[in-house]
Design a protein around this motif. Structure first.
Motif, PDB file in Angstrom:
ATOM      1  N   HIS A  17      30.391  53.708  62.265  1.00 47.50           N
ATOM      2  CA  HIS A  17      30.494  54.024  63.693  1.00 47.50           C
ATOM      3  C   HIS A  17      31.278  55.317  63.923  1.00 47.50           C
ATOM      4  CE1 HIS A  17      28.770  50.484  65.742  1.00 47.50           C
ATOM      5  NE2 HIS A  17      29.128  49.822  64.659  1.00 47.50           N
ATOM      6  N   PHE A  18      32.196  55.613  63.024  1.00 51.58           N
ATOM      7  CA  PHE A  18      33.065  56.767  63.222  1.00 51.58           C
ATOM      8  C   PHE A  18      32.389  58.082  62.822  1.00 51.58           C
ATOM      9  CE2 PHE A  18      36.604  59.611  62.177  1.00 51.58           C
ATOM     10  CZ  PHE A  18      37.375  59.484  63.316  1.00 51.58           C
ATOM     11  N   PHE A  19      31.660  58.070  61.717  1.00 53.57           N
ATOM     12  CA  PHE A  19      31.107  59.311  61.179  1.00 53.57           C
ATOM     13  C   PHE A  19      29.628  59.522  61.511  1.00 53.57           C
ATOM     14  CE2 PHE A  19      34.694  58.646  58.217  1.00 53.57           C
ATOM     15  CZ  PHE A  19      35.340  59.858  58.386  1.00 53.57           C
ATOM     16  N   LEU A  20      28.895  58.457  61.819  1.00 53.47           N
ATOM     17  CA  LEU A  20      27.470  58.603  62.106  1.00 53.47           C
ATOM     18  C   LEU A  20      27.275  58.638  63.620  1.00 53.47           C
ATOM     19  CD1 LEU A  20      25.908  56.160  59.466  1.00 53.47           C
ATOM     20  CD2 LEU A  20      26.515  58.582  59.233  1.00 53.47           C
ATOM     21  N   LYS A  21      26.700  59.699  64.094  1.00 56.69           N
ATOM     22  CA  LYS A  21      26.565  59.925  65.531  1.00 56.69           C
ATOM     23  C   LYS A  21      25.591  58.925  66.150  1.00 56.69           C
ATOM     24  CE  LYS A  21      25.786  63.691  68.827  1.00 56.69           C
ATOM     25  NZ  LYS A  21      25.434  65.124  68.960  1.00 56.69           N
ATOM     26  N   ASN A  22      26.037  58.280  67.215  1.00 57.42           N
ATOM     27  CA  ASN A  22      25.216  57.312  67.960  1.00 57.42           C
ATOM     28  C   ASN A  22      24.718  56.168  67.071  1.00 57.42           C
ATOM     29  OD1 ASN A  22      25.430  58.943  70.282  1.00 57.42           O
ATOM     30  ND2 ASN A  22      23.652  60.173  69.650  1.00 57.42           N
ATOM     31  N   TYR A  23      25.542  55.768  66.111  1.00 57.06           N
ATOM     32  CA  TYR A  23      25.135  54.670  65.219  1.00 57.06           C
ATOM     33  C   TYR A  23      25.287  53.333  65.932  1.00 57.06           C
ATOM     34  CZ  TYR A  23      25.168  51.377  61.336  1.00 57.06           C
ATOM     35  OH  TYR A  23      24.901  50.318  60.504  1.00 57.06           O
ATOM     36  N   ARG A  24      24.315  52.425  65.675  1.00 56.88           N
ATOM     37  CA  ARG A  24      24.359  51.066  66.192  1.00 56.88           C
ATOM     38  C   ARG A  24      24.150  50.093  65.035  1.00 56.88           C
ATOM     39  NH1 ARG A  24      19.802  51.573  70.674  1.00 56.88           N
ATOM     40  NH2 ARG A  24      18.868  52.572  68.835  1.00 56.88           N
ATOM     41  N   ASP A  25      24.782  48.925  65.137  1.00 61.08           N
ATOM     42  CA  ASP A  25      24.684  47.936  64.058  1.00 61.08           C
ATOM     43  C   ASP A  25      23.255  47.463  63.848  1.00 61.08           C
ATOM     44  OD1 ASP A  25      27.385  48.034  63.544  1.00 61.08           O
ATOM     45  OD2 ASP A  25      27.855  46.483  65.021  1.00 61.08           O
ATOM     46  N   SER A  26      22.436  47.540  64.875  1.00 63.57           N
ATOM     47  CA  SER A  26      21.061  47.065  64.766  1.00 63.57           C
ATOM     48  C   SER A  26      20.143  48.079  64.082  1.00 63.57           C
ATOM     49  CB  SER A  26      20.502  46.735  66.151  1.00 63.57           C
ATOM     50  OG  SER A  26      20.538  47.881  66.995  1.00 63.57           O
ATOM     51  N   ASP A  27      20.660  49.285  63.794  1.00 68.47           N
ATOM     52  CA  ASP A  27      19.827  50.321  63.181  1.00 68.47           C
ATOM     53  C   ASP A  27      19.564  49.983  61.719  1.00 68.47           C
ATOM     54  OD1 ASP A  27      19.784  51.732  65.511  1.00 68.47           O
ATOM     55  OD2 ASP A  27      21.469  53.034  64.990  1.00 68.47           O
ATOM     56  N   THR A  28      18.305  49.776  61.395  1.00 60.95           N
ATOM     57  CA  THR A  28      17.929  49.536  59.997  1.00 60.95           C
ATOM     58  C   THR A  28      17.572  50.833  59.286  1.00 60.95           C
ATOM     59  OG1 THR A  28      15.656  49.080  60.711  1.00 60.95           O
ATOM     60  CG2 THR A  28      17.137  47.195  60.447  1.00 60.95           C
ATOM     61  N   ASP A  29      16.876  51.738  59.985  1.00 60.51           N
ATOM     62  CA  ASP A  29      16.542  53.052  59.438  1.00 60.51           C
ATOM     63  C   ASP A  29      17.171  54.118  60.328  1.00 60.51           C
ATOM     64  OD1 ASP A  29      15.035  52.073  57.319  1.00 60.51           O
ATOM     65  OD2 ASP A  29      13.228  51.916  58.538  1.00 60.51           O
ATOM     66  N   TYR A  30      18.415  54.459  59.998  1.00 58.46           N
ATOM     67  CA  TYR A  30      19.127  55.489  60.751  1.00 58.46           C
ATOM     68  C   TYR A  30      18.691  56.843  60.204  1.00 58.46           C
ATOM     69  CZ  TYR A  30      23.045  58.031  62.834  1.00 58.46           C
ATOM     70  OH  TYR A  30      23.824  58.903  63.545  1.00 58.46           O
ATOM     71  N   ALA A  31      18.057  57.683  61.028  1.00 62.44           N
ATOM     72  CA  ALA A  31      17.460  58.916  60.530  1.00 62.44           C
ATOM     73  C   ALA A  31      17.455  59.977  61.621  1.00 62.44           C
ATOM     74  CB  ALA A  31      16.031  58.654  60.044  1.00 62.44           C
ATOM     75  N   VAL A  32      17.237  61.239  61.189  1.00 64.01           N
ATOM     76  CA  VAL A  32      17.045  62.371  62.089  1.00 64.01           C
ATOM     77  C   VAL A  32      15.702  63.018  61.750  1.00 64.01           C
ATOM     78  CG1 VAL A  32      19.486  62.796  62.465  1.00 64.01           C
ATOM     79  CG2 VAL A  32      18.359  63.835  60.500  1.00 64.01           C
ATOM     80  N   TYR A  33      15.204  63.829  62.695  1.00 69.33           N
ATOM     81  CA  TYR A  33      13.835  64.322  62.542  1.00 69.33           C
ATOM     82  C   TYR A  33      13.693  65.830  62.767  1.00 69.33           C
ATOM     83  CZ  TYR A  33      12.925  59.338  62.817  1.00 69.33           C
ATOM     84  OH  TYR A  33      12.937  57.987  62.580  1.00 69.33           O
ATOM     85  N   THR A  34      14.738  66.508  63.218  1.00 68.14           N
ATOM     86  CA  THR A  34      14.657  67.955  63.442  1.00 68.14           C
ATOM     87  C   THR A  34      15.806  68.648  62.727  1.00 68.14           C
ATOM     88  OG1 THR A  34      16.002  67.912  65.466  1.00 68.14           O
ATOM     89  CG2 THR A  34      13.614  67.555  65.697  1.00 68.14           C
ATOM     90  N   ARG A  35      15.619  69.981  62.523  1.00 72.29           N
ATOM     91  CA  ARG A  35      16.662  70.756  61.856  1.00 72.29           C
ATOM     92  C   ARG A  35      17.932  70.793  62.711  1.00 72.29           C
ATOM     93  NH1 ARG A  35      13.566  76.013  59.200  1.00 72.29           N
ATOM     94  NH2 ARG A  35      11.869  74.818  58.195  1.00 72.29           N
ATOM     95  N   HIS A  36      17.759  70.894  64.007  1.00 70.27           N
ATOM     96  CA  HIS A  36      18.928  70.911  64.900  1.00 70.27           C
ATOM     97  C   HIS A  36      19.725  69.609  64.764  1.00 70.27           C
ATOM     98  CE1 HIS A  36      21.426  71.567  68.418  1.00 70.27           C
ATOM     99  NE2 HIS A  36      21.043  70.383  68.885  1.00 70.27           N
ATOM    100  N   GLU A  37      19.026  68.474  64.666  1.00 69.31           N
ATOM    101  CA  GLU A  37      19.732  67.191  64.523  1.00 69.31           C
ATOM    102  C   GLU A  37      20.490  67.122  63.199  1.00 69.31           C
ATOM    103  OE1 GLU A  37      17.146  63.953  67.082  1.00 69.31           O
ATOM    104  OE2 GLU A  37      16.471  64.439  65.043  1.00 69.31           O
ATOM    105  N   VAL A  38      19.942  67.692  62.139  1.00 69.01           N
ATOM    106  CA  VAL A  38      20.646  67.701  60.855  1.00 69.01           C
ATOM    107  C   VAL A  38      21.942  68.494  60.976  1.00 69.01           C
ATOM    108  CG1 VAL A  38      20.542  68.446  58.458  1.00 69.01           C
ATOM    109  CG2 VAL A  38      18.543  67.396  59.512  1.00 69.01           C
ATOM    110  N   HIS A  39      21.859  69.723  61.514  1.00 67.56           N
ATOM    111  CA  HIS A  39      23.058  70.534  61.684  1.00 67.56           C
ATOM    112  C   HIS A  39      24.051  69.856  62.619  1.00 67.56           C
ATOM    113  CE1 HIS A  39      20.247  73.586  60.148  1.00 67.56           C
ATOM    114  NE2 HIS A  39      21.328  74.236  59.727  1.00 67.56           N
ATOM    115  N   ASP A  40      23.557  69.266  63.679  1.00 68.74           N
ATOM    116  CA  ASP A  40      24.430  68.613  64.655  1.00 68.74           C
ATOM    117  C   ASP A  40      25.166  67.437  64.038  1.00 68.74           C
ATOM    118  OD1 ASP A  40      25.479  68.245  67.300  1.00 68.74           O
ATOM    119  OD2 ASP A  40      24.138  66.525  67.490  1.00 68.74           O
ATOM    120  N   HIS A  41      24.488  66.622  63.227  1.00 73.80           N
ATOM    121  CA  HIS A  41      25.137  65.468  62.601  1.00 73.80           C
ATOM    122  C   HIS A  41      26.153  65.895  61.542  1.00 73.80           C
ATOM    123  CE1 HIS A  41      22.160  63.014  64.669  1.00 73.80           C
ATOM    124  NE2 HIS A  41      22.742  61.940  64.209  1.00 73.80           N
TER     125      HIS A  41
END
Length: 556
Positions: free
Chosen positions: A106-130
């Motif tokens: 919860h602290f290091f992963l942005k907008n993480y939820r316990d129900s997330d089974t596949d926590y992922a990003v899909y754009t280059r901006h999201e990678v840099h942002d995370h």
């Protein structure tokens, strides 16, 4: 190895053996013997009969109190209390690690939820942002801090794995790639300022997504488990080696993000607990020492009993070889090796090792919680199973062990055949259904899913999750599941139960009508001396006097 010790001893007191027309070696071998030979043979029978008596019969025979029985009961109590006490400490340790892992996500992963089974990003901006989000986080909640060396925070490591060379053009359906993987890392101090103009501006760290395989962020966080103070235990210090991974190996447009933690538990460098005393710690150590002493005494007594059985086995086989010219079969020789004593010896050894390790953990010399819990848990399990030995003197209570022992050879042969069929289904499900069904993604998951299906679980979900798949895969899945369930649920399990049931009925008939005697049991049954006859006390006195004169096997 596990015997019904007193069954044929009791039968020998009630029914004499009939020798007319019998071919039994011992019951009908009536040759001319000297009085000395007859006396030696009767003494051997009496010794064997005493060896296979129950503790109550031995008390009637020689007045010896069942010390081993009382010691085992005492040992069960203290070992169980010891295990429960350590289990509570171990539970606090495991809970602390699991809760910290959730907190880190919860602290290091942005907008993480316990129900997330596949926590992922899909754009280059999201990678840099995370990545920026992780680097800019400052620990403000909980009893946590970044590692410090000489007053300075240790930097986190930002690493990327990429192909040495890659030129990919999906539009033209061409690619030029060098599959050798290279790794590049930089160090970033977690509290230093970090701008939002992209990774390359401040860190000279550029991500080439055509070549990128993974981005790994490594950092170390320290924490102290303070909840043990309330249970009169000193807290441990924890080093959490965190790895946050951006997985792009598939190059599918989805970059999965995962957080894992490797925990090292160690003794804190300096500590002080107000109003604390060593009384509680000393009582725990004293209790562990009592458990060690009880197990040592039990280990010595059981080892001596096993050694006595081996000496008596040697004496009996020598007598049969000399007097009757026969060789004692392996199954009868194993009657002298009491399997319950072997089990207790193993349990005592594990308990002693676990108790010593527990004392070291309580004194903060070691932190091997998992090893200690395995030693104490397994030893406690064996101790409770060992109680079954004393139920062997009551036929109705001992029928479970008798059934399992008698059915074991057939069950093993049957299981080997069933396992071969089971493995074939595991491999087939893993290879064919693995890419299409999450329950078959790995071989272990396929094996677990099939075992659940045997017990009636996972059947409906297995069908529904393959409903919209490729037609050939859908046909295979139907044939796969429809053939597996009837084969194992209706046939294999039914035959397995039938083997146990048939053996159970045989044991019940033996208890009702009497089981056939082995040569050893027939030899002992010719002894007509009851435990109350007093001859066993005379044998003990003669054996004791013999030990004072010369060493012999009778003195064991």
């Amino acid at each position: 190895m596990f015997r019904l010790d007193s069954e044929f001893v009791q039968m020998s007191e009630k029914e004499p053996l009939m020798c007319n027309g019998s071919k039994n070696l011992f019951a009908c071998h009536r040759t001319a013997k000297s009085d000395v030979d007859i006396k030696i043979e009767e003494d051997l029978r009496r010794k064997l009969k005493y060896f296979f008596m129950s503790p109550c019969q031995k008390y009637r025979a020689r007045g010896r109190k069942p010390w081993k029985l009382m010691l085992q009961i005492f040992k069960i109590a203290i070992i169980t209390i010891q295990l429960v006490s350590f289990g509570l400490s171990n539970e606090m340790m495991v809970t602390f690690k699991e809760e910290n892992l959730i907190a880190f996500k919860h602290f290091f992963l942005k907008n993480y939820r316990d129900s997330d089974t596949d926590y992922a990003v899909y754009t280059r901006h999201e990678v840099h942002d995370h990545i920026q989000y992780i680097i800019k986080r400052n620990l403000t909640v909980g009893n946590h801090a970044f590692e410090k060396i000489d007053g300075m925070f240790t930097p986190l490591s930002l690493c990327q794995d990429f192909y040495r060379h890659a030129n990919i053009s999906p539009a033209n359906e061409t690619f030029d790639i060098d599959p050798h993987v290279e790794t590049e890392c930089i160090s970033i101090y977690p509290i230093s300022p970090y701008k939002n103009d992209g990774l390359a501006n401040d860190t000279n760290f550029t991500l080439d997504f055509q070549r990128l395989l993974a981005v790994n962020i490594y950092l170390k966080i320290k924490a102290i488990n303070l909840q043990t103070v309330r249970h009169q235990e000193l807290p441990d210090c924890y080093d959490f080696n965190i790895n946050i991974m951006f997985d792009n190996q598939a190059h599918s447009g989805q970059i999965k993000i995962s957080l894992s933690s490797d925990v090292n538990i160690k003794v804190c460098k300096d500590w002080n607990v107000s109003d604390s005393t060593d009384n509680h710690f000393l009582l725990i150590v004293l209790f562990d020492c009592v458990a060690i002493c009880a197990c040592l005494l039990s280990l010595v007594l059981c080892t001596r009993s096993v050694y006595t059985g081996i000496l008596l086995q040697f004496e009996y086989t020598t007598h049969v070889s000399i007097q009757h010219g026969k060789t004692v079969c392996r199954s009868e020789r194993m009657e002298f090796i009491n399997g319950w004593y072997i089990l207790i010896i193993i349990s005592d050894t594990l308990t002693i090792a676990g108790s010593v390790l527990k004392i070291c953990i309580q004194s903060k010399e070691l932190t091997n919680y998992d090893v200690c819990s395995i030693l104490l848990g397994f030893s406690t399990m064996l101790v409770w199973i060992g109680v079954m030995r004393y139920l062997s003197f009551f036929q109705k209570y001992y029928i479970l062990i008798l059934t399992l022992r008698a059915a074991l050879p057939n069950v093993i042969r049957f299981s080997i055949c069933a396992i071969m069929i089971y493995l074939s289904y595991c491999f087939g499900g893993w290879i064919v259904l693995g890419p299409h069904h999450e329950n078959f993604r790995t071989f272990n998951m396929a094996a677990d899913c099939l075992f659940s299906m045997i017990n009636g679980d996972e059947i409906y979900s297995t069908f529904t999750k393959l409903r919209d798949r490729n037609y050939l895969v859908w046909v295979f899945s139907r044939m796969y599941v429809y053939s597996f369930i009837p084969l194992f649920t209706y046939m294999v399990l039914s035959l397995f139960i039938a083997l146990i049931t048939d053996t159970y009925e045989t044991i019940k008939n033996y208890q009702k009508d009497g089981a056939p005697f082995s040569e050893l049991q027939a030899f002992i049954a010719e002894c007509r001396d009851s435990p109350d006859s007093g001859k066993y006390i005379m044998d003990e006195e003669a054996s004791t006097s013999g030990c004072l004169c010369a060493p012999c096997v009778y003195c064991a």
